[in-house]
Design an enzyme around this catalytic site. Sequence first.
Site, PDB file in Angstrom:
ATOM      1  N   HIS A  52     -12.184  -5.550   7.023  1.00 27.37           N
ATOM      2  CA  HIS A  52     -12.763  -5.286   5.707  1.00 27.37           C
ATOM      3  C   HIS A  52     -13.984  -4.365   5.789  1.00 27.37           C
ATOM      4  CE1 HIS A  52     -10.257  -8.704   4.689  1.00 27.37           C
ATOM      5  NE2 HIS A  52     -10.540  -8.569   3.410  1.00 27.37           N
TER       6      HIS A  52
ATOM      7  N   GLU B  37       0.813  -1.219   0.000  1.00 25.54           N
ATOM      8  CA  GLU B  37       0.000   0.000   0.000  1.00 25.54           C
ATOM      9  C   GLU B  37       0.849   1.273   0.000  1.00 25.54           C
ATOM     10  OE1 GLU B  37      -0.632  -2.661   1.822  1.00 25.54           O
ATOM     11  OE2 GLU B  37      -2.553  -3.312   0.979  1.00 25.54           O
TER      12      GLU B  37
END
Lengths: 371, 334
Positions: B138, B69
């Site tokens: 999530h 990321e």
Amino acid sequence: MSTLEPDPRDGMVQVLDEEGGVVGDVPDLSDEEFVAMYRHMKLARHFDERAVSLQRQGRMGTYPPLSGQEGAQVGSAFALAEDDWLIPSYREHGAALVRGLPLRDTLLYWMGDERGSLIPEDANVFTPAVPIASQVPHATGMAWADKLKNGGETDKAFICYFGDGATSEGDFHEGLNFAGVFDTPTVFFCNNNQWAISVPRERQTASETLAQKAVAYGFEGVQVDGMDPLAVYKATTEALEKAKNPGEGELRPTLIEAVQYRFGAHTTADDPTVYREDEEVEEWKRKDPIPRLEKFLRNQGILDDDRVETIEESVREEVAEAIDAAESTVRPDPSTMFDHVFAEKTPEIQRQAEEFARLREEYGDEAFLEE
Amino acid sequence: MSSQQQDQATQNLTLVQSVRDALATEMDLDDDVLVMGEDVGKNGGVFRATEGLYDEFGEHRVVDTPLAESGIIGTAVGMAAMGLKPVPEIQFSGFAYPGFDQIVSHMARLRTRSRSRYTLPMVLRMPYGGGIRAPEHHSESKEAFYAHEAGLKVVIPSTPYDTKGLLISAIRDPDPVVFMEPKLIYRAFRGEVPEGDYEVPIGEAVTRREGSDISVFTYGAMTRPSLEAAEELAEEGIDAEVVDLRTVSPLDRESIVESFKKTGRACVVHEAPKTGGLAGEITATLQEEALLYQEAPVKRVTGYDVPYPLYAMEDYYMPNAARVADGIKEAVEF
């Protein structure tokens, strides 16, 4: 032998020994270029000494000294072509001045004046990054963008500086990994100055060298004597050339580990005597890049006492003028704080700017300034 | 799309299809726009937000990156500084944190640090929020992190039409935008979406339902339960106005205050935790700007201050129409 391959004699690329004697191939530079390199190193050293002194006198904020690293900074920046890009950490004042950054601006930045951050349009230098290693993926992205814009080719290279401590950060690995995968024209230049504040190089990694980390990303790594400006110049020149014109089956990026030492503190806020021995500092001072290059140039008949004195005098003048210019710059207009957040002020920022203007109007700047 | 072929002007798209449509539209118009991230290429994105773009625009404009990321966001920062318009995707907002340093230390402040020599015309896309029975990490809704950071714009759409128009605006914006997509409603319904390009302005709220008794301020996935609650309460004689913020930074304070002055009551709804959430900012704005219009304390209907629970409990965590209706009644009956 490619300068990118380690010298079997001591495991790293070297041109000059500690006495300024020639032990490798001397790069093909004119007398003027050699003298310019020497002068830049002297300028960086004198600037650094004066900057530390200004901080001690309370005339400047915290400052990261570079003394000892002039060979790596100036030697590498000298290798850049005009169109190449330099992505610095926060200690590359020496490299930046080779690229035309005014000394006054560097002083302003460390004096806390935002205007010191405005890099001249004609200098391909990115703004300094303070968080460690975070500029590494930027450099990869910049180089990648250039390659994408030019249909996969490039006539520019991007050199990114960071220290030994940075090689422990995730961003170092992510930046190098992307560079390998996308074959970007990036030269990663590690100023291994042995200490990340108080933590020694041995505590950053169990690897034998930092250069060998390049193997993990599929491209070449090289260890160079960072106290030898000519060796640094040679290794960087070859790495930049490869970034632009890689050989068959060769990847563009290179990791250069320039082995060197910072003579002073990490920043003026720390005291290195707490964590390292005087003998170690003295040992490294014998490798000082400036007398080393000076001896070589004297041996070549390029420098003599007169010329050295003239250079020293002009360097002192140049730094004194920059300090005068920085200190006589009137304080920045504080309302500009609101000007560079977005291209256009949001309604709330506009409101806050107006309230700020009213407060200054009503109470005067004296009410805000701590002297 | 095929269902609307008789009408060339619009398509009937889900929200996630409109993300894809916005990307394709803008990539077609501007060669500098590129998409990058994990699985965005051949796979078309785990939510299919980039489906088919790889075949249409090729591997150099739809880039499958290594799984990293900070690397994705950090290289996008470098690309944007050099004049490209990268649209990096973070697969789930709960995985953005390894890149958080790049977002707040660089993406948000490169313009300031360089005194506007460099700016970052990049859009960081990430699906956010819960309600889809996903594993741990999530389902988070952490828009307040980004809204708190000066130098970032934070956009959260709630309809397919707005999604396309806002995403196009975000890509064209000279400054960096965090674009958070409510994955709960990625496919929950369809809406008419014009073909070709159009913009929905960043920083402007929209009134989804006019009302006179109370203002409900919400955004993203919570817009639907808020509207549902408003319809239910209409039968009980409570006329709620529902304002969809669409951008959480910069907030459209003017529209918020204007609606509140009309109704005198407010209920703020978001699925993010209460403490430090946007509802606090909106409440404070009403205090500052419209105290004398205030008929009742501002009610906050939000997620709880607990880590987002595993999915067997998520229905209790997420605000729904019942909780919104309860909050509205509390403020109205004060």
